[in-house]
Design a protein around this motif. Structure first.
Motif, PDB file in Angstrom:
ATOM      1  N   ARG A 119       7.327 -11.817   5.520  1.00 16.28           N
ATOM      2  CA  ARG A 119       6.506 -10.618   5.692  1.00 16.28           C
ATOM      3  C   ARG A 119       6.364 -10.392   7.193  1.00 16.28           C
ATOM      4  O   ARG A 119       6.291 -11.346   7.974  1.00 16.28           O
ATOM      5  N   THR A 120       6.348  -9.151   7.587  1.00 10.81           N
ATOM      6  CA  THR A 120       6.318  -8.814   9.004  1.00 10.81           C
ATOM      7  C   THR A 120       5.329  -7.689   9.237  1.00 10.81           C
ATOM      8  O   THR A 120       5.037  -6.905   8.334  1.00 10.81           O
ATOM      9  N   ASN A 129      11.852  -3.577   7.977  1.00 13.99           N
ATOM     10  CA  ASN A 129      12.157  -4.983   7.695  1.00 13.99           C
ATOM     11  C   ASN A 129      13.420  -5.033   6.835  1.00 13.99           C
ATOM     12  O   ASN A 129      13.416  -4.625   5.675  1.00 13.99           O
ATOM     13  N   LYS A 130      14.526  -5.493   7.443  1.00 12.38           N
ATOM     14  CA  LYS A 130      15.783  -5.706   6.711  1.00 12.38           C
ATOM     15  C   LYS A 130      16.172  -7.182   6.788  1.00 12.38           C
ATOM     16  O   LYS A 130      17.355  -7.538   6.822  1.00 12.38           O
ATOM     17  N   LEU A 131      15.150  -8.033   6.846  1.00 14.22           N
ATOM     18  CA  LEU A 131      15.396  -9.469   6.962  1.00 14.22           C
ATOM     19  C   LEU A 131      15.696 -10.069   5.590  1.00 14.22           C
ATOM     20  O   LEU A 131      15.341  -9.502   4.555  1.00 14.22           O
ATOM     21  N   PRO A 132      16.341 -11.246   5.559  1.00 15.14           N
ATOM     22  CA  PRO A 132      16.569 -11.896   4.273  1.00 15.14           C
ATOM     23  C   PRO A 132      15.236 -12.316   3.636  1.00 15.14           C
ATOM     24  O   PRO A 132      14.208 -12.332   4.309  1.00 15.14           O
ATOM     25  N   ARG A 133      15.287 -12.658   2.369  1.00 16.86           N
ATOM     26  CA  ARG A 133      14.045 -13.009   1.665  1.00 16.86           C
ATOM     27  C   ARG A 133      13.600 -14.443   1.938  1.00 16.86           C
ATOM     28  O   ARG A 133      12.481 -14.819   1.658  1.00 16.86           O
ATOM     29  N   LYS A 134      14.524 -15.247   2.476  1.00 15.14           N
ATOM     30  CA  LYS A 134      14.191 -16.643   2.758  1.00 15.14           C
ATOM     31  C   LYS A 134      13.945 -16.786   4.263  1.00 15.14           C
ATOM     32  O   LYS A 134      14.676 -16.217   5.074  1.00 15.14           O
ATOM     33  N   THR A 177      21.477 -18.460  14.590  1.00 19.00           N
ATOM     34  CA  THR A 177      20.906 -17.443  13.691  1.00 19.00           C
ATOM     35  C   THR A 177      19.483 -17.148  14.143  1.00 19.00           C
ATOM     36  O   THR A 177      18.659 -18.061  14.265  1.00 19.00           O
ATOM     37  N   ILE A 178      19.223 -15.886  14.434  1.00 20.88           N
ATOM     38  CA  ILE A 178      17.880 -15.479  14.871  1.00 20.88           C
ATOM     39  C   ILE A 178      17.487 -14.197  14.151  1.00 20.88           C
ATOM     40  O   ILE A 178      18.296 -13.580  13.454  1.00 20.88           O
ATOM     41  N   TRP A 179      16.240 -13.795  14.357  1.00 23.89           N
ATOM     42  CA  TRP A 179      15.777 -12.493  13.902  1.00 23.89           C
ATOM     43  C   TRP A 179      15.526 -11.634  15.138  1.00 23.89           C
ATOM     44  O   TRP A 179      14.872 -12.086  16.082  1.00 23.89           O
TER      45      TRP A 179
END
Length: 518
Positions: free
Chosen positions: A114-115, A90-95, A63-65
């Motif tokens: 945050r990004t 930013n469509k990343l998960p909140r965790k 699992t990566i971003w």
């Protein structure tokens, strides 16, 4: 060919000795395509997503971003002076994927994820520079104190160069980049048309990063230091992985033709520096540094690269038909002493008309130390926090202390980095490209007593591989490293920092305010 040896080692991602090298072919990052044209300029949308990525063909997925769900992200290719717009989403998960140290800036409470994207090496208006406090959360639901725009504007008013984009969010940059958020950004200069450099499929970017894994293939990033700090999770003073990924594959191979290739090499690691060497010390030719082409090619057998530094080289495989050449890292032995392999196995498609020119560009701008409008003495040092952890500082100030570096548009400045620590720091200044003047040894004890710089030897000119335009410089321990630069446009709020990401996050980063002449 029997593959069922009795002693066949089972691959354990946490143990690099079990991971076979040179199995995966090197992937080439895809090229980003614009979604539309806005006000006559290409408009891109690039989405940060959590995805499954395969670092090695014998690994489970990790699992990566990734930008657009890719690792590295898509390569953005532009022409010099061509303006583009990019909406980073930013469509990343909140965790978060990785352990967050709650004692660092803005990390105490939510939002965890945050990004903000920094285009490293770019001359851009500050609102599009990716200021650490211009962060945003998923769908821009929350934003940081300096956030001002959702769509970034890149004017590309600079030399052709290999730049890169990566996350720069305050307090968690080390985690976001390690999770996978980095990619190439290439500015193409018309002057290159006349040079017969290798191009097209013979022009290949190499993004080098060290990584460590748990046995299940998930990314390993240490939760605490050794010995552990009293807070947990705790920021590390540095991170060193036990495997090497190039373009997101572990120890890949690249099958090449017996001809010349251009490689754009980026050290995108958190902390680790490399010294690259080819096979048994064969020569290759450097043609560019961080900021673009050199005046003329430089023949090298080794190439040191600190985190964030880029170098472009031409390797001529024409005499090595049928051979395999390993790209080594001589800073290390064992697994970390190997980067990737070149297999000169492909037939030559057509005659190689590319050249290693005698002259690449004519240097227009000459900066003279004697003509500098301002010289700044900037100390690199460390103190301890209440948990006895090192806090790395620039000029004895923390990130949130008032801004002290305020260069004026039109002025030339010399910055002298006085490194009183016992290891080097790659110092990166946003907005500009500079030239390294020299490094000079000094009397550390005397300096610690009364702040006087007593030089103990002559200035040492920059190394042969770092004489072009730079945005990141290795500040050597026990030396005063001097760089010179001219501020020509884009007043506003920028930063300068150590590019060891663990240092940048705590607290080796300072604001820089570029101001108009009074």
């Amino acid at each position: 060919m029997h593959t069922h040896h009795k002693t066949r080692i089972k691959v354990d991602p946490s143990n690099p000795d079990t991971i076979p090298k040179f199995m995966d072919e090197l992937p080439i990052p895809s090229i980003a395509r614009p979604r539309a044209v806005i006000k006559g300029s290409p408009y891109y949308e690039i989405v940060m997503k959590q995805v499954q990525h395969r670092y090695h063909q014998l690994f489970p997925t990790t699992t990566i971003w990734g930008y657009d769900g890719l690792h590295p992200g898509p390569t953005i290719k532009v022409r010099k002076n061509e303006k583009i717009y990019v909406r980073w989403k930013n469509k990343l998960p909140r965790k978060h994927l990785l352990p967050i140290d709650r004692t660092l800036h803005e990390s105490a409470g939510p939002p965890d994820v945050r990004t903000v994207v920094h285009l490293h090496g770019a001359n851009v208006a500050w609102e599009s520079d990716g200021h650490p406090e211009a962060w945003f959360t998923r769908d821009f639901a929350e934003t940081g104190g300096t956030f001002s725009r959702k769509v970034y504007e890149y004017t590309n008013r600079q030399m052709g160069a290999t730049l890169w984009y990566h996350d720069h969010a305050i307090g968690i940059t080390r985690l976001n980049v390690y999770a996978g958020l980095s990619g190439f950004y290439l500015i193409e200069d018309p002057v290159e048309k006349h040079l017969k450099l290798p191009k097209g499929i013979y022009d290949i970017p190499l993004l080098i990063q060290d990584r460590s894994f748990h046995s299940d293939g998930s990314l390993f990033y240490p939760e605490n230091s050794e010995p552990p700090a009293p807070v947990n999770p705790s920021v590390q003073p540095f991170f060193t992985g036990n495997t090497i990924a190039v373009n997101g594959k572990l120890w890949p191979k690249l099958t090449v033709e017996p001809r010349k290739y251009r490689f754009r090499i980026l050290n995108a690691s958190n902390t680790t520096a490399y010294t690259l060497r080819l096979g048994d010390g064969r020569t290759f030719y450097q043609i560019a540094t961080d900021g673009g082409l050199l005046e003329e090619p430089v023949e090298l057998t080794v190439l040191p690269l600190e985190p964030a530094e880029r170098s472009e080289v031409i390797i001529d495989f024409s005499q090595h038909k049928g051979k395999k050449l390993i790209l080594q890292n001589t800073n290390d032995d064992g697994n970390m002493g190997v980067i990737m392999r070149f297999d000169v196995k492909l037939p030559l498609k057509e005659k190689d008309f590319s050249e290693i020119p005698n002259k690449l560009i004519t240097e227009e701008q000459l900066l003279d130390e004697k003509q500098a409008d301002k010289t700044r003495l900037l100390k690199l040092d460390a103190i301890e926090d209440e948990y006895q952890r090192p806090v790395l500082l620039l000029d004895d100030r923390m990130w949130h202390d008032p801004v002290t570096e305020k260069p004026v548009i039109g002025h030339t400045e010399v910055w002298k980095f006085i490194n009183v620590m016992n290891f080097p720091h790659p110092i990166h200044i946003h907005l500009i490209q500079f030239k390294i003047l020299h490094r000079t040894p000094f009397d550390l004890e005397r300096f610690q007593q009364d702040g006087h710089i007593q030089y103990t030897g002559p200035p040492v000119p920059p190394e042969i591989h770092e004489r072009g335009w730079k945005d990141t410089v290795k500040a050597e321990p026990g030396m005063v490293t001097s760089v010179i630069m001219q501020f020509s446009e884009n007043p506003g709020e920028y930063v300068w920092h150590c590019h060891i990401l663990e240092h940048e996050d705590y607290d080796m980063m300072r604001p820089m305010r570029v101001v108009q002449e009074e």
